[in-house]
Design a protein around this motif. Structure first.
Motif, PDB file in Angstrom:
ATOM      1  N   UNK A 508      71.980  65.185  26.301  1.00 58.91           N
ATOM      2  CA  UNK A 508      71.266  63.773  25.908  1.00 58.91           C
ATOM      3  C   UNK A 508      70.958  63.940  24.600  1.00 58.91           C
ATOM      4  N   UNK A 509      71.505  62.887  23.559  1.00 61.72           N
ATOM      5  CA  UNK A 509      71.326  62.584  22.347  1.00 61.72           C
ATOM      6  C   UNK A 509      69.871  61.573  22.308  1.00 61.72           C
ATOM      7  N   UNK A 510      68.983  62.276  21.592  1.00 59.62           N
ATOM      8  CA  UNK A 510      67.752  61.542  21.650  1.00 59.62           C
ATOM      9  C   UNK A 510      68.054  60.364  20.411  1.00 59.62           C
ATOM     10  N   UNK A 511      68.686  60.783  19.359  1.00 58.84           N
ATOM     11  CA  UNK A 511      68.829  59.646  18.373  1.00 58.84           C
ATOM     12  C   UNK A 511      69.843  58.685  18.750  1.00 58.84           C
ATOM     13  N   UNK A 512      70.917  58.991  19.463  1.00 59.05           N
ATOM     14  CA  UNK A 512      71.640  57.940  19.952  1.00 59.05           C
ATOM     15  C   UNK A 512      71.201  57.228  21.211  1.00 59.05           C
ATOM     16  N   UNK A 513      70.228  57.855  21.783  1.00 58.41           N
ATOM     17  CA  UNK A 513      69.792  57.224  22.996  1.00 58.41           C
ATOM     18  C   UNK A 513      70.762  57.206  23.988  1.00 58.41           C
ATOM     19  N   UNK A 514      71.539  58.182  24.024  1.00 56.14           N
ATOM     20  CA  UNK A 514      72.869  58.176  24.741  1.00 56.14           C
ATOM     21  C   UNK A 514      73.117  59.643  25.134  1.00 56.14           C
TER      22      UNK A 514
END
Length: 521
Positions: A508-514
């Protein structure tokens, strides 16, 4: 298409009057043997059951019995059991119909009921309080008829449930109702029988402390089947309707009955061994009347107090399957804003799955598929920016993709789902994202076998279709490589039955929230 065979049989959906039901030829699941046991073994009872479980019809049946209406019981078990039919004065208080959003609403309801009784028994209310008038009515009814009085109270807790978020109004209601109900203590010499129903048992209500002889039968094995239906009762009473359901759903009889059980069975109201699982009567009758399965009970209305409670609490939906609670919390608690579990049990959204005698605790879960998936549908907008109507297409298309083996399309669709998610990933919202993953996969369980297992720092799921078994590992803090390795290391699936195994590790990409990188193995 042939005409359903149950066209000319009348099913009592929503019928709360026993006299109307019997005189108009509606079908009736005979509970009168249990009713006879009640009236001969005791005097003061309390019963908690979920809404639409037959509590009002039960009280109406008791009213007809105590009014000596023998003709209504022709052909029922109690006709042979009861040898002496007497007519008692019956005071039936129904608090179910009103909306209690002000002190005036409650006062109006009590006033109307008291005035009706006063007219019947010639009582001058004068300047008496509600409790004084109630006490006088009971005594006068006894003196005029020569028989002790029967008091029936339906949904005694309705005013309290509707005001849990208004402490001042609830306290006002509590004082009024406590004074009213506790009249039953001093009036005991004039009382033949008292039966009180509700959803929950408010420990702070004086009715339970003052009426310490009140027998709470809510958890008693002896009366487990008093409200609701058993499989035996359904198959004995509704054979033509079951045949019609079989025909309309193009299944075998056994398949239809098993689906009826998956959808509407599973309620357990006692810790004792030898219990009989109970079906939701409203849903069963609706399904049989329409000859199709549906979410009838949940669709008839989620209680407002539960809606508001879930909005305010920090409930982790993943804990609901198998959550353990103390026996005391289910039997004695009223509503606590930060603990919705007892009221979810009492309202019928959770039920007893296991009782651990050595610790006096219960493991709770959803009773059946209707409640499980309807509740999860309802919970979607509490955790995502989407309504269930908007998330439903995601679920349906995702299931199609997994059934066809198109795992890339499924993951891209899941990415689109999270595209406009409003929460930054941080310590506070990490669990929120895990719950959303849980919701997505659990809702897919309507159409596939979906198991969701969660633990701190990770969320994993297993989805089984006719041709594939998918094992997912989502890393909120970690790489796709670590997620895939964890699947292999943990050995989530030790037995494979010929279907193709697909392992999916997702970061999960925390920066992209996705969703970020994923690997398929």
């Amino acid at each position: 298409m042939s005409t359903p065979v149950n066209t000319f049989r009348k099913l009592p959906i929503g019928i709360q009057s026993f006299e109307f039901l019997r005189s108009e030829g509606y079908l009736y699941v005979d509970k009168t043997a249990l009713i006879y046991r009640l009236v001969t073994k005791g005097k003061l009872y309390f019963l908690s059951r979920p809404r639409r479980f037959g509590k009002s019809l039960l009280l109406s049946t008791l009213e007809a019995y105590f009014k000596g209406k023998k003709e209504l019981f022709e052909g029922l078990a109690i006709e042979q059991l009861e040898q002496n039919w007497f007519e008692y004065p019956v005071l039936h208080l129904d608090l179910n119909a009103e909306k209690y959003d002000s002190r005036e609403r409650l006062e109006k309801m009590l006033e109307l009921q008291l005035e009706s009784w006063e007219t019947t028994y010639g009582v001058d209310k004068g300047t008496m309080t509600y409790s004084g008038r109630f006490s006088t009515i009971i005594q006068r009814a006894y003196e005029q008829t020569g028989h002790r009085v029967v008091v029936l109270v339906d949904e005694y807790d309705k005013p309290m449930l509707q005001t849990f978020d208004n402490p001042d109004l609830q306290e006002d209601f509590r004082k009024t109702l406590t004074a009213f109900y506790t009249v039953l203590k001093s009036a005991d010499p004039y009382l033949q029988f008292v039966f009180i129903t509700g959803v929950t048992k408010f420990a702070q209500m004086g009715i339970f402390s003052t009426l310490n002889q009140l027998n709470d039968i809510s958890f008693d094995l002896e009366y487990n089947t008093l409200c609701g239906m058993t499989r035996t009762e359904i198959e004995a009473t509704f054979i033509p309707e079951l045949q019609a359901l079989t025909e309309q759903t193009e299944t075998t009889y056994e398949q239809a009955v098993e689906q009826l059980a998956r959808q509407y069975d599973g309620y357990r109201f006692t810790p004792e061994k030898g219990f009989t699982p109970m079906y939701n009567p409203f849903s069963v009758l609706s399904a049989l009347a329409k000859s199709r399965f549906g979410d009838y009970w949940f669709a008839s209305g989620t209680p407002t107090f539960l809606v508001e409670m879930l909005k305010r609490t920090d409930l982790d939906l993943r804990e609901l399957d198998g959550i353990e609670v103390s026996s005391a919390s289910l039997k004695e608690s009223g509503i606590e804003i930060n603990n919705p579990i007892p009221i979810m049990y009492q309202s019928g959204y959770l039920t007893i799955k296991t009782y651990y005698e050595h610790t006096d605790t219960y493991a709770l879960s959803f009773p059946n598929e209707e409640v499980r998936y309807s509740f999860l549908h309802y919970a979607v907008p509490l955790y995502t920016p989407l309504s269930y109507l908007k998330i439903y297409p995601y679920i349906v298309r995702s299931v199609r993709e997994l059934r066809s083996g198109d795992i890339e399309a499924f993951l891209n669709r899941l990415t689109c789902f999270f595209a406009d998610f409003p929460y930054e990933l941080n310590v506070k919202t990490e669990r929120h994202y895990q719950v959303v993953f849980y919701l997505v996969f659990k809702l897919m369980g309507q159409f596939t076998q979906a198991e969701v297992r969660t633990a701190k720092g990770r969320a994993d799921a297993v989805v089984k279709t006719a041709d594939y078994i998918y094992v997912f590992e989502f890393k909120l803090h970690g790489t796709a490589e670590e997620a895939l390795k964890q699947i292999d290391d943990k050995g989530y699936l030790l037995t494979i039955d010929g279907r193709q195994l697909v392992k999916v590790g997702v970061a999960f990409d925390a920066e992209k929230r996705n969703l970020g990188k994923w690997l398929i193995g």
